[in-house]
Design an enzyme around this catalytic site. Sequence first.
Site, PDB file in Angstrom:
ATOM      1  N   ASP A  97      29.979   0.005   2.185  1.00 40.34           N
ATOM      2  CA  ASP A  97      29.635   0.393   3.558  1.00 40.34           C
ATOM      3  C   ASP A  97      30.617  -0.256   4.533  1.00 40.34           C
ATOM      4  O   ASP A  97      30.281  -0.543   5.691  1.00 40.34           O
ATOM      5  CB  ASP A  97      28.198   0.001   3.900  1.00 40.34           C
ATOM      6  CG  ASP A  97      27.657   0.728   5.131  1.00 40.34           C
ATOM      7  OD1 ASP A  97      28.133   1.837   5.415  1.00 40.34           O
ATOM      8  OD2 ASP A  97      26.772   0.180   5.817  1.00 40.34           O
ATOM      9  N   ARG A 108       0.824  -1.223   0.000  1.00 44.12           N
ATOM     10  CA  ARG A 108       0.000   0.000   0.000  1.00 44.12           C
ATOM     11  C   ARG A 108       0.854   1.268   0.000  1.00 44.12           C
ATOM     12  O   ARG A 108       0.458   2.279  -0.565  1.00 44.12           O
ATOM     13  CB  ARG A 108      -0.952   0.002   1.197  1.00 44.12           C
ATOM     14  CG  ARG A 108      -2.014  -1.094   1.107  1.00 44.12           C
ATOM     15  CD  ARG A 108      -3.153  -0.858   2.102  1.00 44.12           C
ATOM     16  NE  ARG A 108      -4.092  -1.972   2.047  1.00 44.12           N
ATOM     17  CZ  ARG A 108      -4.067  -3.023   2.858  1.00 44.12           C
ATOM     18  NH1 ARG A 108      -3.125  -3.099   3.794  1.00 44.12           N
ATOM     19  NH2 ARG A 108      -4.953  -3.993   2.746  1.00 44.12           N
ATOM     20  N   LEU A 146      23.111  -4.753  12.214  1.00 46.07           N
ATOM     21  CA  LEU A 146      24.260  -4.681  11.309  1.00 46.07           C
ATOM     22  C   LEU A 146      24.937  -3.325  11.446  1.00 46.07           C
ATOM     23  O   LEU A 146      24.283  -2.286  11.563  1.00 46.07           O
ATOM     24  CB  LEU A 146      23.815  -4.897   9.868  1.00 46.07           C
ATOM     25  CG  LEU A 146      23.298  -6.298   9.516  1.00 46.07           C
ATOM     26  CD1 LEU A 146      22.807  -6.345   8.076  1.00 46.07           C
ATOM     27  CD2 LEU A 146      24.392  -7.341   9.735  1.00 46.07           C
TER      28      LEU A 146
END
Length: 427
Positions: free
Chosen positions: A297, A248, A331
Amino acid sequence: TGCRIIRDHQLYEDNLWWELSSQSKIIDPEKAFWEANEQQTFEYDYVFECSGLIAAPGFIDAQINGGFGVDFTSLKDTCHYGGAQAFSQKVLRSGCTSFCPTIITSTPAQYRDSLGKLRDFMSSQAGRQANAPLDPFWRAGEAEALGVHCEGPFISVPGAHPKHLLSVPEQGYSAVADMYGNLEGVSIITIAPELKGATAAIQRLSEQGIIVSLGHSKSSIQDGIVGINNGGRMMTHLFNAMLPFHHRDPGLVGLLGETKLHSKFFYGVITDGIHAHPASVKIAAAAHPGGVVLVTDAMEAMGLEDGVYQLGTLTVKIANKTATVEGTNTLAGAVASLDECVRNFRTFTQCSIVAAVEAASLHPAQCLRLTDRKGSLSYGRDADVVLLDDSLRVHGVFKNGRLVWANPGSVRFRARDTSLGGTSSKL
């Protein structure tokens, strides 16, 4: 010579020429030949024989927190030059020839300190490159810092960032400028677009040429659309630290389905096999193939053994190639190198060699608006070259036209001046 070249989205056999100088550029040999006053003025000085290998543009990492024991957020006063320089030398072995050192959410004082140190480092690095010896080998070569990526504090999903330091840019651009103190040397800022004042900040920052990346966010898809239409150019590590896809309201992930916006934005993705499932990576690449930007990262433990390390003020545990905030399952960066991410991306998506390489070279250069210098082997671009085999493993790296690293036996060297003759063992 003897290699296949990635150029113009194709892979074909050819030789690659460049002129060795303080800013070595790839040249068109035919044009150089006809422009020479006499034929003998256009001859090679050095030849690197790279039989069977692929010559690709140097990789660019737009989000990397550190590696090899160096953390860019908390650079030590006594070793920030040496630490950052050592990192820049070691990361070359992964094919990464340029990068954006990344600072996570910090205090204003820490931002000023870290940004000041990184500005000093980037200035000194530019001087070292300008004064590089006119020699085909450069043991002291460094990956180039392109500008800092400030990841926070204007975010709403902390992830592995200190939650108590998150901030809202209510005053728009002035709040951002006040937080960092000085935006000189900043290339990328991650902002959650739904925050009060974020739209005004995004507009002004993008007008100044700073890349605004949407991320660490609870954004709805509409907030994301507004962010992109007001100058946002990237998404920070897609799927991570953002609301999960919902049918949605798909949030920032849903921007992949907004095809009319695809020409306006790119998205970082960490393909270490931990931060995003291979199927998720494949879906994203299929939806917006021209926007994927591979990032590591990576944090200071990249290239080191399992153990306990730092990410800013956070203590991070490394076990089985996974970085988590100590005592949690959150993480906290990654430890995979950029060449690993390139290989994984090809495996996950079954894309071509060219597509995998461009996701770590051309696309980040486009995102950072650096295609006049980086991201391809077109004529006039920087002579930053990585040599790969068909499995996309790195066999050699050239930075600024100089061979800075090679696997023994992968590259052979010859020169008109026989006193310079030899192989890559000179490194």
